[in-house]
Scaffold this motif. Sequence first.
Motif, PDB file in Angstrom:
ATOM      1  N   THR A  71     -17.025   6.850  -3.344  1.00  0.00           N
ATOM      2  CA  THR A  71     -16.366   6.659  -2.041  1.00  0.00           C
ATOM      3  C   THR A  71     -16.407   7.936  -1.200  1.00  0.00           C
ATOM      4  O   THR A  71     -15.741   8.028  -0.180  1.00  0.00           O
ATOM      5  CB  THR A  71     -14.903   6.223  -2.241  1.00  0.00           C
ATOM      6  OG1 THR A  71     -14.275   7.174  -3.116  1.00  0.00           O
ATOM      7  CG2 THR A  71     -14.824   4.844  -2.848  1.00  0.00           C
ATOM      8  N   ILE A 123     -15.328   6.987  -9.258  1.00  0.00           N
ATOM      9  CA  ILE A 123     -14.856   6.304  -8.039  1.00  0.00           C
ATOM     10  C   ILE A 123     -14.877   7.268  -6.848  1.00  0.00           C
ATOM     11  O   ILE A 123     -15.310   6.918  -5.749  1.00  0.00           O
ATOM     12  CB  ILE A 123     -13.428   5.755  -8.255  1.00  0.00           C
ATOM     13  CG1 ILE A 123     -13.440   4.738  -9.407  1.00  0.00           C
ATOM     14  CG2 ILE A 123     -12.902   5.109  -6.982  1.00  0.00           C
ATOM     15  CD1 ILE A 123     -12.062   4.293  -9.838  1.00  0.00           C
ATOM     16  N   THR A 143       0.827  -1.204   0.000  1.00  0.00           N
ATOM     17  CA  THR A 143       0.000   0.000   0.000  1.00  0.00           C
ATOM     18  C   THR A 143       0.865   1.259   0.000  1.00  0.00           C
ATOM     19  O   THR A 143       0.677   2.167  -0.807  1.00  0.00           O
ATOM     20  CB  THR A 143      -0.902   0.017   1.255  1.00  0.00           C
ATOM     21  OG1 THR A 143      -1.372  -1.295   1.464  1.00  0.00           O
ATOM     22  CG2 THR A 143      -2.024   0.999   1.105  1.00  0.00           C
ATOM     23  N   LEU A 187      -6.760   4.643  -6.457  1.00  0.00           N
ATOM     24  CA  LEU A 187      -7.137   4.438  -7.854  1.00  0.00           C
ATOM     25  C   LEU A 187      -7.641   5.758  -8.458  1.00  0.00           C
ATOM     26  O   LEU A 187      -7.220   6.166  -9.542  1.00  0.00           O
ATOM     27  CB  LEU A 187      -8.247   3.367  -7.905  1.00  0.00           C
ATOM     28  CG  LEU A 187      -8.442   2.639  -9.234  1.00  0.00           C
ATOM     29  CD1 LEU A 187      -7.136   2.009  -9.701  1.00  0.00           C
ATOM     30  CD2 LEU A 187      -9.522   1.564  -9.074  1.00  0.00           C
ATOM     31  N   HIS A 203      -5.449  -1.353  -8.637  1.00  0.00           N
ATOM     32  CA  HIS A 203      -6.533  -2.265  -9.003  1.00  0.00           C
ATOM     33  C   HIS A 203      -6.436  -3.541  -8.202  1.00  0.00           C
ATOM     34  O   HIS A 203      -7.393  -3.960  -7.546  1.00  0.00           O
ATOM     35  CB  HIS A 203      -6.423  -2.623 -10.504  1.00  0.00           C
ATOM     36  CG  HIS A 203      -7.383  -1.840 -11.353  1.00  0.00           C
ATOM     37  ND1 HIS A 203      -8.740  -1.903 -11.143  1.00  0.00           N
ATOM     38  CD2 HIS A 203      -7.179  -1.006 -12.412  1.00  0.00           C
ATOM     39  CE1 HIS A 203      -9.333  -1.108 -12.034  1.00  0.00           C
ATOM     40  NE2 HIS A 203      -8.397  -0.549 -12.810  1.00  0.00           N
ATOM     41  N   ASP A 204      -5.260  -4.152  -8.218  1.00  0.00           N
ATOM     42  CA  ASP A 204      -5.060  -5.442  -7.561  1.00  0.00           C
ATOM     43  C   ASP A 204      -5.322  -5.342  -6.067  1.00  0.00           C
ATOM     44  O   ASP A 204      -5.860  -6.254  -5.457  1.00  0.00           O
ATOM     45  CB  ASP A 204      -3.622  -5.936  -7.789  1.00  0.00           C
ATOM     46  CG  ASP A 204      -3.375  -6.204  -9.274  1.00  0.00           C
ATOM     47  OD1 ASP A 204      -4.381  -6.224 -10.031  1.00  0.00           O
ATOM     48  OD2 ASP A 204      -2.204  -6.371  -9.655  1.00  0.00           O
ATOM     49  N   LEU A 205      -4.891  -4.219  -5.497  1.00  0.00           N
ATOM     50  CA  LEU A 205      -4.993  -4.081  -4.036  1.00  0.00           C
ATOM     51  C   LEU A 205      -6.366  -3.567  -3.605  1.00  0.00           C
ATOM     52  O   LEU A 205      -6.621  -3.406  -2.416  1.00  0.00           O
ATOM     53  CB  LEU A 205      -3.910  -3.140  -3.530  1.00  0.00           C
ATOM     54  CG  LEU A 205      -2.477  -3.666  -3.663  1.00  0.00           C
ATOM     55  CD1 LEU A 205      -1.483  -2.537  -3.449  1.00  0.00           C
ATOM     56  CD2 LEU A 205      -2.231  -4.774  -2.652  1.00  0.00           C
ATOM     57  N   GLU A 206      -7.203  -3.252  -4.560  1.00  0.00           N
ATOM     58  CA  GLU A 206      -8.527  -2.706  -4.282  1.00  0.00           C
ATOM     59  C   GLU A 206      -8.436  -1.478  -3.378  1.00  0.00           C
ATOM     60  O   GLU A 206      -8.929  -1.463  -2.260  1.00  0.00           O
ATOM     61  CB  GLU A 206      -9.442  -3.772  -3.660  1.00  0.00           C
ATOM     62  CG  GLU A 206      -9.743  -4.881  -4.660  1.00  0.00           C
ATOM     63  CD  GLU A 206     -10.635  -5.969  -4.065  1.00  0.00           C
ATOM     64  OE1 GLU A 206     -11.296  -5.671  -3.061  1.00  0.00           O
ATOM     65  OE2 GLU A 206     -10.649  -7.067  -4.621  1.00  0.00           O
ATOM     66  N   MET A 207      -7.729  -0.458  -3.865  1.00  0.00           N
ATOM     67  CA  MET A 207      -7.577   0.784  -3.123  1.00  0.00           C
ATOM     68  C   MET A 207      -8.260   1.891  -3.902  1.00  0.00           C
ATOM     69  O   MET A 207      -7.629   2.562  -4.720  1.00  0.00           O
ATOM     70  CB  MET A 207      -6.084   1.111  -2.944  1.00  0.00           C
ATOM     71  CG  MET A 207      -5.334   0.057  -2.130  1.00  0.00           C
ATOM     72  SD  MET A 207      -3.552   0.171  -2.371  1.00  0.00           S
ATOM     73  CE  MET A 207      -3.197   1.752  -1.678  1.00  0.00           C
ATOM     74  N   PRO A 208      -9.571   2.103  -3.679  1.00  0.00           N
ATOM     75  CA  PRO A 208     -10.326   3.041  -4.522  1.00  0.00           C
ATOM     76  C   PRO A 208      -9.787   4.469  -4.449  1.00  0.00           C
ATOM     77  O   PRO A 208      -9.731   5.167  -5.469  1.00  0.00           O
ATOM     78  CB  PRO A 208     -11.756   2.953  -3.970  1.00  0.00           C
ATOM     79  CG  PRO A 208     -11.632   2.312  -2.630  1.00  0.00           C
ATOM     80  CD  PRO A 208     -10.402   1.466  -2.655  1.00  0.00           C
TER      81      PRO A 208
END
Lengths: 1041, 237
Positions: A834, A830, A758, A800, A792-797
């Motif tokens: 959020t 996004i 992260t 992103l 994307h892979d880490l799902e960090m909006p």
Amino acid sequence: MTALPFSPETLEQAIAALEAHRATLGDEVVTTALGPLRRQLAALRVAPNQREATQRRTITVLFASVTDFEARSRGRDAARLLAEMDALWARLDPMVLARGGLVDKHVGGTLMALWGASTTGEDDAEQAVKAALAMLDEVNWRDPSYSLQVGLNTGPALLSAVGSRGEFTAMGDTVNVAARLSQTAGADQVLMTHETYRQVRGMFDVQALAPLALKGKHQPVPVYDVLRAKPLALQLGARGVEGVETRLVGREAELTHLQATFRATLDHSQTQAVTVVGEAGLGKSRLLYEFTIWLDLLPNAVNYLKGRATHHTEFAPYALLRDVFTFRFDIRESDAAPVVRRKIEQGFAPFFADPAAPTAHLMRAHFIGQMLGFNFADSPHLAGVRDDTRQIRSRALYYLAHYFRALSADAPTLLYLEDIHWADTPSLEAVRHVLKECPGLRLMVVALARPTLFERNLPWAQWAGQVPHTQLHLPPLSAAASRALATNILQRATTLPTDLLDLVVARAEGNPFYIEELIKMLMDDGIITRQRSGLSETWQVQAERLAELRVPATLAGLLQARLDRLRPSERSALQRASVMGRVFWDAAVYALEPDNPPETDPWPALMQKEMVYHRQNAAFADTREFIFKHTVLRDVTYESVLRRERRIYHQRAAQWLVHMCATNPHHADEYTVLIASHYEQAGESEAAARYFAHAATRAMRLSAFAEALRFFQRAADLHPTHDMALVLHQAEAWAALADFAAARQAAEQVWQLAPTETLRVNALAMLGDIATATGDYLGAGRYYTEALTAAHDLEMPTLLARVLYGLGDIHWRLGNNETAEQFLNQSLHIAQQTHDVHRTLYVLNRLGTLQTDHERAARLYNEVYTTATRVGNRERAMVALNNLGDIAIETGDFQQALALYLQALPNAREIGAQASAALYELNAGYAYVRLGQLAAAAPYVHAGTQRACTVGAWPWAVWGLICFGHMALAQGQTQRGLALLGLARNHAAFSTDFDRLIDYALHEWRVDPATARHGMAAGASLPFEATLDDVLQTYAPLASA
Amino acid sequence: MNALDRLHKALQRLPQHRAVLGDEVLATILAVLELERERLSSPTPAGDLSRTATALVADMVNFTQLSARLDAEDITNLVNQLWLHLDGIIAAHEGTVAKHVGDAVIALWGLADQAPAQAAAQAVQAALALQEATAHFRPAGLQDDMPPVQIRVGISTGAVALSAFGLREEFNALGEAVNTAARLQHAAPPGGIFLAVDTYQHVRHLPEKQFTLRAEALQGASGERLHAYQIHRRSPA
């Protein structure tokens, strides 16, 4: 010596009574009795220190050595030598004791004595120098075969009991220097350091010697040879800055009052009294001095009588009046008794002349003289009443009133009584008698006092009220008056940095004496240096060393004397309070000594003595909040706290604050820095670093980037951090402050070393932002693309949305508007999902810049501005203002554009956003260009370009070049203008939306396409930086005009 | 007229001036003078006679440099730690600490019933013990980059006169032995001990295996020649 049931005050009164009645009691009896009394007093003075153990104090140290002691003692019988030395000490010790000093020890042929070891007197240094001179006289007179050499120094020292015998003594550099000075002195010589000299300036005739190199000192020490005491009449107080005449500042109303009172005295033959009340250093004496000068310029002659009370003479009957006549009749300390008597007789005689009784004048003078303690015991006029002190007193007072009547008939008479808060009661009663008996004279009494006068059980106001009496209370000088005084003293300074003035004015807090002393300290410490050339002198200020300002020893001594007069419980409460800081809370002070709760509430007494003030609305519930009256008082008090105690106290202070903040959540952040500083002082670096880092993060949230970096730095200095999240914050702060190199380095460090994915991705995004800001759009693209996949892979909006925005941003800069809009719309989607307000603001703004329709763009920007203002984001608000300005340019409303840019600019400066500030300056300049006001444009364009270059914000430097090019075209310098535009277009940081601006310029000044192409091509090959420098040089005079 | 007579006279005269002085003041003065009379009438304390004694002066080497670098509080703590430590050693060797002066201590042997030779031997043994203790002394507050604490010691035997002087009953020792010890101390190398000839005379017969002695010729304060012997503890073979 056994403890005795006497208080120091009882002994002081007994000593004073013996001195006062020396005439009646006889020299021998008085001298015999004084020795044991003084020794008892000294023993009492030592005792409290030994109980309280170690103390830090400002003291004056005296070393007196028998010259060539070792050579003299060689081959002598030890017992006889010892007897001889003991006899010498028995004569010299009383000279120390009589002047309030403490005999520390005797070693071989050397005596060490201390002033200020148990209680500080304001005139410690003066008393020490007088003791030294008295010792020299004593030895020269009684033992001409001996001679002494003396060294004196003043400064901080530590007092404590040492070794297995528990001898009480002073240690430290201050003592060492005094010892070395006495070794350096010649026979019959008294040497003192500059620190001692400062305290006695004007009181002794001295000669400055070449500075002495002393062992253990890096720099030679300035040394003065004390020649003799100045005659009383020539003594000046140690006030003022050498060689500088200042005018009276801020006391004009008081001076006018004194002048009016004097006129009333004259016009109505009405005796008047004025009491001037003010803290030490507020300018009472100065006011009197100015008044005297005014009187001197009047046509009529004036009789002056003046006397000063000292804290030594509070219990000495008639000491103040004795001082008045000592001055009036020019009686000297060295005058033998018959000379003194003759001067008194001659002084009074003209006013007591009575043809009917030829010796009446002598009789009257003798009565007054006897009452005042001059020795007239053998006078035939007193033969019948010598032991009837009551009759002597009442007759003397009667004659005294007679004297004042005759004197003021001769000429208007002024009686100055200085420092009457220390005056002996009989003297003041005598003044009351005179006022009562003589209400209708051309007599004016001016008394000066500190507010402690009112702490005494003495109805002075009522006594002076026998005649019209006014009290003038001197308030502290206003900030403006303080500034005027400081400027006045510093009149020879070639340049006067505002920092210096601010510092002196802030520290002195309206006290003129403090202002002078602080400036003198700056001179002593070489922060202000003096250069002489011929007769003129200039002063230079080394502004970068201002932070080193110390509390001058003169102030330390003055305030220490006040601290010494507090009760032990009050003093220790104040000491603990000083650890908390200038502002403190009663509960905190108690928390520092949890095992030692105060028996009584110390604060009312401390408030009454004006050491501290109570503050309304304490920050913490159930506490009382106080503030030290003066920051210098806080510093001096703090200086008296032992260091080993300071550490513990600071630790407890930090813990107390942590606890209070935990229970008062709305203060949770406010005291972070204070907590950190306490931990730092307590030596707990790790905790301190943690709180500084916390403070830095908080500052980041408030967009106070410079402050944030300062705290980060302090945290790092205390405890090197491996917390990569903090390093990333630091990178962010640097980027915001446009220190891109530092930001990049920190972000790269995080990218390589961060323990979590992260953080590493965040670092990548940060590197992308930095690359964008420095115009490296391709590099930025690479960072963002890599970050995009990871986010994307880490799902960090949040991340992103940020990266998508970054990609949109660079594509917009590269002119790929469609791609840009796609990225931005993804990002906006996004961010809105959020509830990421921060990102939403960015995206809306960038989408605004993509719009070709001005109205739609303006709507987007207005939305950004409203939202940003609502959430308190000044950075986004200013960006929106700037963009609205851009639209106003597009729509031709240049006046409106200018207003918007100028509204954005202060925000940028305030939050330290250098790159943005550069942009807004350039934009404002450009608006002026478009308004046709080239002269007004130049300073803005110049400042913006310069700023952009300094911080490395190359896109804005390029924009600056375009503005300059535009201006050159407007001035008819076509080739020059084209070259600049060509150079700009060729730069890597050139952004395509600049093209429109260039096209506009070419169109506006009707440059044909072929000329434009040629001219710009020629410019493309110019060296960028050199050309930029050249342009800045060319426009510099215009900009400053 | 001696001090006691003058005191008697003052005690008689002062009550006649009760009216001038007031009851309270007079009472204070008389009480203090009575105490003084008692003190003067009691037999002379610690006789002022001189005797043969051995004086030892020990002084810290880097005191001035440390004073300039350390806070007064630290330097005082440091010196105090050292003196408490060394005072104990002096007492354990039956010496008497006469005085501390800044960074120096003055101690004496031979005040009790020791023979001069015994006193000198004890002083020398004490000096060796002082040096050894100082070599292992690591005070709190001394920073790593600061020089180690070292002392110099000078010892001399000769006539010393003693008195308990002044209001604080200060212990005063005077005599050439004290002066010489101070001078030898000054000349000694850091960590070293210099003996005067008079002390050397008393200790040269001591078992050789304990220490070695070496003669040194020094310049005295006024340029005269001064003989000293440097003493080392023999390192264990």
